[in-house]
Design a protein around this motif. Sequence first.
Motif, PDB file in Angstrom:
ATOM      1  N   ASP A   1      10.907   0.905  36.993  1.00 56.79           N
ATOM      2  CA  ASP A   1      11.982   1.089  37.965  1.00 56.79           C
ATOM      3  C   ASP A   1      13.322   0.758  37.335  1.00 56.79           C
ATOM      4  O   ASP A   1      14.348   1.332  37.705  1.00 56.79           O
ATOM      5  CB  ASP A   1      11.728   0.212  39.193  1.00 56.79           C
ATOM      6  CG  ASP A   1      10.423   0.586  39.891  1.00 56.79           C
ATOM      7  OD1 ASP A   1      10.268   1.765  40.247  1.00 56.79           O
ATOM      8  OD2 ASP A   1       9.559  -0.291  40.056  1.00 56.79           O
ATOM      9  N   GLU A   2      13.313  -0.175  36.383  1.00 58.35           N
ATOM     10  CA  GLU A   2      14.480  -0.487  35.560  1.00 58.35           C
ATOM     11  C   GLU A   2      13.996  -0.942  34.191  1.00 58.35           C
ATOM     12  O   GLU A   2      12.927  -1.553  34.086  1.00 58.35           O
ATOM     13  CB  GLU A   2      15.313  -1.635  36.160  1.00 58.35           C
ATOM     14  CG  GLU A   2      16.064  -1.321  37.425  1.00 58.35           C
ATOM     15  CD  GLU A   2      16.914  -2.498  37.910  1.00 58.35           C
ATOM     16  OE1 GLU A   2      17.953  -2.240  38.530  1.00 58.35           O
ATOM     17  OE2 GLU A   2      16.523  -3.666  37.667  1.00 58.35           O
ATOM     18  N   ILE A   3      14.788  -0.668  33.166  1.00 55.19           N
ATOM     19  CA  ILE A   3      14.515  -1.207  31.830  1.00 55.19           C
ATOM     20  C   ILE A   3      15.848  -1.539  31.182  1.00 55.19           C
ATOM     21  O   ILE A   3      16.822  -0.776  31.305  1.00 55.19           O
ATOM     22  CB  ILE A   3      13.688  -0.227  30.971  1.00 55.19           C
ATOM     23  CG1 ILE A   3      13.346  -0.865  29.617  1.00 55.19           C
ATOM     24  CG2 ILE A   3      14.380   1.125  30.810  1.00 55.19           C
ATOM     25  CD1 ILE A   3      12.283  -0.101  28.833  1.00 55.19           C
ATOM     26  N   ASP A   4      15.906  -2.709  30.516  1.00 58.44           N
ATOM     27  CA  ASP A   4      17.160  -3.112  29.873  1.00 58.44           C
ATOM     28  C   ASP A   4      17.119  -2.861  28.373  1.00 58.44           C
ATOM     29  O   ASP A   4      16.147  -2.304  27.833  1.00 58.44           O
ATOM     30  CB  ASP A   4      17.509  -4.570  30.207  1.00 58.44           C
ATOM     31  CG  ASP A   4      16.565  -5.590  29.569  1.00 58.44           C
ATOM     32  OD1 ASP A   4      15.774  -5.225  28.672  1.00 58.44           O
ATOM     33  OD2 ASP A   4      16.635  -6.777  29.954  1.00 58.44           O
ATOM     34  N   GLY A   5      18.151  -3.281  27.686  1.00 58.56           N
ATOM     35  CA  GLY A   5      18.279  -3.012  26.261  1.00 58.56           C
ATOM     36  C   GLY A   5      17.350  -3.798  25.376  1.00 58.56           C
ATOM     37  O   GLY A   5      17.319  -3.574  24.160  1.00 58.56           O
ATOM     38  N   GLN A   6      16.569  -4.702  25.941  1.00 54.14           N
ATOM     39  CA  GLN A   6      15.577  -5.463  25.184  1.00 54.14           C
ATOM     40  C   GLN A   6      14.147  -5.044  25.508  1.00 54.14           C
ATOM     41  O   GLN A   6      13.189  -5.625  24.993  1.00 54.14           O
ATOM     42  CB  GLN A   6      15.735  -6.970  25.460  1.00 54.14           C
ATOM     43  CG  GLN A   6      16.980  -7.598  24.845  1.00 54.14           C
ATOM     44  CD  GLN A   6      18.254  -7.168  25.542  1.00 54.14           C
ATOM     45  OE1 GLN A   6      18.360  -7.237  26.765  1.00 54.14           O
ATOM     46  NE2 GLN A   6      19.227  -6.712  24.767  1.00 54.14           N
ATOM     47  N   GLY A   7      14.006  -4.049  26.376  1.00 55.28           N
ATOM     48  CA  GLY A   7      12.666  -3.591  26.758  1.00 55.28           C
ATOM     49  C   GLY A   7      12.072  -4.331  27.935  1.00 55.28           C
ATOM     50  O   GLY A   7      10.923  -4.065  28.315  1.00 55.28           O
ATOM     51  N   CYS A   8      12.823  -5.273  28.531  1.00 53.69           N
ATOM     52  CA  CYS A   8      12.349  -5.954  29.742  1.00 53.69           C
ATOM     53  C   CYS A   8      12.505  -5.007  30.930  1.00 53.69           C
ATOM     54  O   CYS A   8      13.458  -4.225  30.989  1.00 53.69           O
ATOM     55  CB  CYS A   8      13.134  -7.238  29.982  1.00 53.69           C
ATOM     56  SG  CYS A   8      12.968  -8.449  28.649  1.00 53.69           S
ATOM     57  N   MET A   9      11.595  -5.110  31.876  1.00 50.55           N
ATOM     58  CA  MET A   9      11.544  -4.133  32.956  1.00 50.55           C
ATOM     59  C   MET A   9      11.393  -4.792  34.319  1.00 50.55           C
ATOM     60  O   MET A   9      10.897  -5.908  34.438  1.00 50.55           O
ATOM     61  CB  MET A   9      10.362  -3.188  32.746  1.00 50.55           C
ATOM     62  CG  MET A   9      10.436  -2.339  31.498  1.00 50.55           C
ATOM     63  SD  MET A   9       8.839  -1.580  31.083  1.00 50.55           S
ATOM     64  CE  MET A   9       7.938  -3.016  30.469  1.00 50.55           C
ATOM     65  N   VAL A  10      11.805  -4.055  35.343  1.00 52.29           N
ATOM     66  CA  VAL A  10      11.386  -4.299  36.721  1.00 52.29           C
ATOM     67  C   VAL A  10      10.424  -3.193  37.087  1.00 52.29           C
ATOM     68  O   VAL A  10      10.710  -2.008  36.891  1.00 52.29           O
ATOM     69  CB  VAL A  10      12.581  -4.318  37.696  1.00 52.29           C
ATOM     70  CG1 VAL A  10      12.098  -4.205  39.142  1.00 52.29           C
ATOM     71  CG2 VAL A  10      13.395  -5.587  37.514  1.00 52.29           C
ATOM     72  N   LYS A  11       9.250  -3.589  37.603  1.00 46.19           N
ATOM     73  CA  LYS A  11       8.217  -2.640  37.976  1.00 46.19           C
ATOM     74  C   LYS A  11       7.609  -3.065  39.304  1.00 46.19           C
ATOM     75  O   LYS A  11       7.715  -4.215  39.708  1.00 46.19           O
ATOM     76  CB  LYS A  11       7.115  -2.578  36.905  1.00 46.19           C
ATOM     77  CG  LYS A  11       7.602  -1.986  35.590  1.00 46.19           C
ATOM     78  CD  LYS A  11       6.563  -2.015  34.490  1.00 46.19           C
ATOM     79  CE  LYS A  11       5.210  -1.472  34.905  1.00 46.19           C
ATOM     80  NZ  LYS A  11       5.274  -0.102  35.459  1.00 46.19           N
ATOM     81  N   GLY A  12       6.964  -2.116  39.970  1.00 51.45           N
ATOM     82  CA  GLY A  12       6.281  -2.427  41.217  1.00 51.45           C
ATOM     83  C   GLY A  12       6.757  -1.635  42.411  1.00 51.45           C
ATOM     84  O   GLY A  12       6.337  -1.893  43.533  1.00 51.45           O
TER      85      GLY A  12
ATOM     86  N   PRO B   1      15.439 -12.494  31.803  1.00 50.21           N
ATOM     87  CA  PRO B   1      14.204 -12.035  32.436  1.00 50.21           C
ATOM     88  C   PRO B   1      12.985 -12.897  32.148  1.00 50.21           C
ATOM     89  O   PRO B   1      12.170 -13.141  33.044  1.00 50.21           O
ATOM     90  CB  PRO B   1      14.032 -10.615  31.875  1.00 50.21           C
ATOM     91  CG  PRO B   1      15.408 -10.172  31.527  1.00 50.21           C
ATOM     92  CD  PRO B   1      16.095 -11.412  31.030  1.00 50.21           C
ATOM     93  N   LEU B   2      12.841 -13.381  30.910  1.00 50.60           N
ATOM     94  CA  LEU B   2      11.670 -14.170  30.573  1.00 50.60           C
ATOM     95  C   LEU B   2      11.667 -15.494  31.332  1.00 50.60           C
ATOM     96  O   LEU B   2      10.637 -15.907  31.884  1.00 50.60           O
ATOM     97  CB  LEU B   2      11.601 -14.420  29.069  1.00 50.60           C
ATOM     98  CG  LEU B   2      10.367 -15.189  28.578  1.00 50.60           C
ATOM     99  CD1 LEU B   2       9.078 -14.477  28.971  1.00 50.60           C
ATOM    100  CD2 LEU B   2      10.428 -15.385  27.080  1.00 50.60           C
ATOM    101  N   ALA B   3      12.794 -16.164  31.391  1.00 52.29           N
ATOM    102  CA  ALA B   3      12.869 -17.425  32.125  1.00 52.29           C
ATOM    103  C   ALA B   3      12.645 -17.205  33.616  1.00 52.29           C
ATOM    104  O   ALA B   3      11.961 -17.993  34.278  1.00 52.29           O
ATOM    105  CB  ALA B   3      14.221 -18.095  31.886  1.00 52.29           C
ATOM    106  N   PHE B   4      13.210 -16.131  34.140  1.00 46.10           N
ATOM    107  CA  PHE B   4      13.043 -15.822  35.563  1.00 46.10           C
ATOM    108  C   PHE B   4      11.577 -15.540  35.888  1.00 46.10           C
ATOM    109  O   PHE B   4      11.028 -16.067  36.857  1.00 46.10           O
ATOM    110  CB  PHE B   4      13.910 -14.612  35.926  1.00 46.10           C
ATOM    111  CG  PHE B   4      13.847 -14.227  37.378  1.00 46.10           C
ATOM    112  CD1 PHE B   4      14.752 -14.754  38.286  1.00 46.10           C
ATOM    113  CD2 PHE B   4      12.894 -13.329  37.840  1.00 46.10           C
ATOM    114  CE1 PHE B   4      14.699 -14.406  39.636  1.00 46.10           C
ATOM    115  CE2 PHE B   4      12.831 -12.969  39.172  1.00 46.10           C
ATOM    116  CZ  PHE B   4      13.743 -13.514  40.074  1.00 46.10           C
ATOM    117  N   GLU B   5      10.941 -14.709  35.073  1.00 39.53           N
ATOM    118  CA  GLU B   5       9.524 -14.386  35.291  1.00 39.53           C
ATOM    119  C   GLU B   5       8.665 -15.649  35.229  1.00 39.53           C
ATOM    120  O   GLU B   5       7.785 -15.862  36.072  1.00 39.53           O
ATOM    121  CB  GLU B   5       9.050 -13.376  34.238  1.00 39.53           C
ATOM    122  CG  GLU B   5       7.580 -13.008  34.365  1.00 39.53           C
ATOM    123  CD  GLU B   5       7.098 -12.093  33.253  1.00 39.53           C
ATOM    124  OE1 GLU B   5       6.019 -11.501  33.407  1.00 39.53           O
ATOM    125  OE2 GLU B   5       7.801 -11.978  32.213  1.00 39.53           O
TER     126      GLU B   5
END
Length: 227
Positions: free
Chosen positions: A88-99, A183-187
């Motif tokens: 649904d979203e992807i940033d410049g580091q390859g982290c994503m929002v999915k679901g 994103p990693l800390a949030f996840e």
Amino acid sequence: MNQDQLKHLVGRAALDYVPAGQIIGVGTGSTVDCFIDALAARIAETGLAVAGAVSSSERSTQRLQRHGIHVLDAGEVTGLGVYIDGADEIDGQGCMVKGGGAALTREKIVADLAERFVCIADESKLVQTLGAFPLPVEIIPMAAAQLTRRFAALGGQATLRAGVLTDNGGHILDVRGLSITDPLAFETEVNQWPGVVTVGVFARHRAKVCLLGEMRGGAGGVRTLTF
């Protein structure tokens, strides 16, 4: 070329990442539907051999089986070379929002089995900071009120997705108004909250490659991003 045509374009481009004779991981969503159809066409045209697929949803399982592609349970495999899915979203580091399709828990399970995540998406999904798309979170229902308060403390507005049950029987909170700068800390943080089954931030299981469908002077093309 419209958004649907770009999805077909990246679905076909993902075929280059399918290892012959192996079991692959297959995600969920309209872009993945295009990949499954392209995979079936390639098998019919060239005899490309895949040993089967591990699917992240009942929807994708049914589509794969209609094409005659063998679907295995995740418990039947010890690893996958590649997992192909949208975002649904992807940033410049390859982290994503999915679901967005409510399959985030099974998507994360299949992604965890794979050596490499290949994301297929159109250019509208590439963002600088995750959070503009409502963040899906699969939850245990009795925790909904408490989780809503916890997201409010972070500046988010969580609402229960009405009439939706996941393939696991869970409920989905959609959280608006977030800006996910780490994103990693949030996840890591949200996954520890009691009642959360899975948060739809994919940072630990980020993409290694993104095939991005984009417009180029009125025509469509695929840009390959590596992370």
